[in-house]
Design a protein around this motif. Sequence first.
Motif, mmCIF file in Angstrom:
data_model
loop_
_atom_site.group_PDB
_atom_site.id
_atom_site.type_symbol
_atom_site.label_atom_id
_atom_site.label_comp_id
_atom_site.label_asym_id
_atom_site.label_seq_id
_atom_site.Cartn_x
_atom_site.Cartn_y
_atom_site.Cartn_z
ATOM 1 N N ILE A 178 45.661 -96.391 34.464
ATOM 2 C CA ILE A 178 47.100 -96.151 34.418
ATOM 3 C C ILE A 178 47.328 -94.780 33.791
ATOM 4 C CG2 ILE A 178 49.324 -96.911 33.505
ATOM 5 C CD1 ILE A 178 48.224 -99.728 33.359
ATOM 6 N N LEU A 179 48.104 -93.947 34.466
ATOM 7 C CA LEU A 179 48.443 -92.624 33.953
ATOM 8 C C LEU A 179 49.724 -92.761 33.128
ATOM 9 C CD1 LEU A 179 47.325 -89.743 34.135
ATOM 10 C CD2 LEU A 179 48.810 -89.376 36.100
ATOM 11 N N VAL A 180 49.644 -92.486 31.821
ATOM 12 C CA VAL A 180 50.783 -92.659 30.915
ATOM 13 C C VAL A 180 51.377 -91.285 30.594
ATOM 14 C CG1 VAL A 180 51.546 -93.553 28.685
ATOM 15 C CG2 VAL A 180 49.710 -94.720 29.925
ATOM 16 N N PHE A 181 52.592 -91.055 31.053
ATOM 17 C CA PHE A 181 53.307 -89.800 30.795
ATOM 18 C C PHE A 181 54.097 -89.984 29.501
ATOM 19 C CE2 PHE A 181 56.925 -86.914 32.633
ATOM 20 C CZ PHE A 181 56.709 -86.010 31.598
ATOM 21 N N ASN A 182 53.565 -89.465 28.394
ATOM 22 C CA ASN A 182 54.152 -89.633 27.066
ATOM 23 C C ASN A 182 55.088 -88.458 26.743
ATOM 24 O OD1 ASN A 182 54.614 -90.740 24.531
ATOM 25 N ND2 ASN A 182 52.792 -89.804 23.624
ATOM 26 N N LYS A 183 55.894 -88.642 25.705
ATOM 27 C CA LYS A 183 56.816 -87.628 25.175
ATOM 28 C C LYS A 183 57.901 -87.234 26.176
ATOM 29 C CE LYS A 183 53.159 -85.766 22.187
ATOM 30 N NZ LYS A 183 52.480 -84.567 21.640
ATOM 31 N N ILE A 184 58.367 -88.221 26.938
ATOM 32 C CA ILE A 184 59.405 -87.927 27.941
ATOM 33 C C ILE A 184 60.726 -87.557 27.278
ATOM 34 C CG2 ILE A 184 58.372 -89.374 29.725
ATOM 35 C CD1 ILE A 184 60.471 -91.509 28.994
ATOM 36 N N ASP A 185 60.865 -87.877 25.978
ATOM 37 C CA ASP A 185 62.107 -87.533 25.283
ATOM 38 C C ASP A 185 62.276 -86.020 25.128
ATOM 39 O OD1 ASP A 185 59.798 -88.081 23.549
ATOM 40 O OD2 ASP A 185 61.091 -87.310 21.942
ATOM 41 N N LEU A 186 61.199 -85.273 25.340
ATOM 42 C CA LEU A 186 61.247 -83.825 25.188
ATOM 43 C C LEU A 186 61.636 -83.108 26.478
ATOM 44 C CD1 LEU A 186 57.983 -83.269 23.080
ATOM 45 C CD2 LEU A 186 60.324 -83.672 22.274
ATOM 46 N N TYR A 187 61.829 -83.872 27.587
ATOM 47 C CA TYR A 187 62.098 -83.239 28.887
ATOM 48 C C TYR A 187 63.450 -83.698 29.429
ATOM 49 C CZ TYR A 187 57.086 -82.212 28.881
ATOM 50 O OH TYR A 187 55.825 -81.762 28.556
ATOM 51 N N PRO A 188 64.196 -82.805 30.033
ATOM 52 C CA PRO A 188 65.415 -83.220 30.754
ATOM 53 C C PRO A 188 65.026 -84.016 32.005
ATOM 54 C CG PRO A 188 64.995 -80.876 31.096
ATOM 55 C CD PRO A 188 64.011 -81.340 30.058
ATOM 56 N N ASP A 189 65.976 -84.756 32.535
ATOM 57 C CA ASP A 189 65.685 -85.657 33.665
ATOM 58 C C ASP A 189 65.117 -84.922 34.877
ATOM 59 O OD1 ASP A 189 66.496 -87.801 32.202
ATOM 60 O OD2 ASP A 189 68.538 -87.857 33.034
ATOM 61 N N THR A 190 65.624 -83.719 35.166
ATOM 62 C CA THR A 190 65.129 -82.994 36.344
ATOM 63 C C THR A 190 63.653 -82.613 36.174
ATOM 64 O OG1 THR A 190 65.999 -80.953 35.358
ATOM 65 C CG2 THR A 190 67.378 -82.082 36.988
ATOM 66 N N ASP A 191 63.284 -82.186 34.973
ATOM 67 C CA ASP A 191 61.886 -81.834 34.727
ATOM 68 C C ASP A 191 61.004 -83.066 34.775
ATOM 69 O OD1 ASP A 191 62.647 -79.245 34.466
ATOM 70 O OD2 ASP A 191 62.508 -79.149 32.281
ATOM 71 N N LYS A 192 61.487 -84.194 34.227
ATOM 72 C CA LYS A 192 60.707 -85.434 34.243
ATOM 73 C C LYS A 192 60.411 -85.863 35.678
ATOM 74 C CE LYS A 192 63.385 -87.857 31.494
ATOM 75 N NZ LYS A 192 63.948 -88.943 30.670
ATOM 76 N N SER A 193 61.417 -85.758 36.552
ATOM 77 C CA SER A 193 61.218 -86.159 37.960
ATOM 78 C C SER A 193 60.179 -85.270 38.638
ATOM 79 C CB SER A 193 62.542 -86.095 38.716
ATOM 80 O OG SER A 193 63.484 -86.971 38.155
ATOM 81 N N ALA A 194 60.260 -83.976 38.387
ATOM 82 C CA ALA A 194 59.312 -83.037 39.011
ATOM 83 C C ALA A 194 57.891 -83.294 38.505
ATOM 84 C CB ALA A 194 59.731 -81.597 38.712
#
Length: 448
Positions: free
Chosen positions: A168-184
């Motif tokens: 499982i690939l876990v993308f951590n620290k998503i609170d540091l990214y805006p939604d558009t960057d998270k989607s990309a």
Amino acid sequence: MRNLQETHLNRARASLRQVLSWYGYLRKSGQLSSNPELAGLVKPELEALNSILNKLDSNVIRIAVFGLVSRGKSAVLNALLGDKILQTGPLNGVTQWPRSVRWQPGNKVLVELIDTPGLDEIEGESRAEMAREVVRQADLILFVVSGDITRTEYQALLELRRSQKPLILVFNKIDLYPDTDKSAIYENLQQLGAGHSQAKPLIPDEIVMVAAEPAPMEVRVEWPDGRITYEWETPPPQVDELKETIFNILNREGRSLIALNALIQARDAEEAIAQKTIDLREQEAEDIIWQFTKYKAIAVGLNPIAFLDIIGGTVADLALIRALGRLYGLPMTSYEAGKIFKTILFSSGGLLLGELGSSFLLGLGKSTAAITSGDNPTNITAFAGSAIAQAGIAGYGAYSVGKAAQVYLEKGCTWGQLGASSVIQEILSQVDQNTILYRLRQELGIKY
């Protein structure tokens, strides 16, 4: 689904018990005790097989967490546990050695979470071996990233993919990214996380976004007396999606994961035993092959009946394969010897089949010469020429079969009824397309 998982566990247990029973028989019969050097060489693998069976019986699922430094591996585990058990900090390399913590989500299944040092910190063979050992023991791997995958992370991910473990690939620290960057970044991870260009993008269960240790936020506080102050608060961890993903995987295929990992470890241990045995008895095997080569060449050359040449030669080849199996102390029955012979015959690119055809034609000529030798003495010369040529072909065939059998016995000892490789394929052939094991089936299929 649960019944199928129990079937997979039972099949894995039966496979392990069959292997241990065989080597137990070798020990009792004196084949191992009479060769203390071999017994000492294979002792670690036999102990590993016993340990693997014990783990199967305990039903503990091991989940190991990997990633580069400062990606929040320990924080992810702490968030899952609901307590800061594992040390975290702003400095690189807080985790120096693997640490394991027991976790029983929902008071149902027992999980062992294994925290590891950053993969880019592991230097030297001893620490590299440590990482490989953790991977071998893991039933499921969490690979933690905190943004776009770097070149170092991609190489580490490829290495973990080659370990043949679900990931499982876990993308951590998503609170540091805006939604558009998270989607990309998420879309990029879907492609790169597959591990190679020909693989399909990751399914939803294979990539999860979390904020294991969110950064503190400044909060505006309005007091009853009209005062306004600003305070720093740390939001709660966002790991519910990861928990739910792990729960779904464990409920849907957890026991199958345990069974599959046990069988992969058992297969590797058996192949190591076979390799050590083959290396130790290489000269004895060479002597046996040459012995059968000479006997087969003489017998086929002198026999005047063409049809019996082929039958007798085949019987000699099967006897050679079984003799090598007994020498190596590897499981070998007449049925398995026959399967090895067929594999060798048809994987030789038609070479041995051509040799058999040539031998049969020479045998017919030799038979005709033998029948008519009384009428025409010159046919004796023809008989002798055909016999010598046929003996050479038969000898070449026996030597080729013997050498090929050596290679096959090293890898093929895990096949056959209840063999580890056979049960692995059986389990993978029964998994559903919406499971994480289906990805593993694709990757194992590429390997095989």
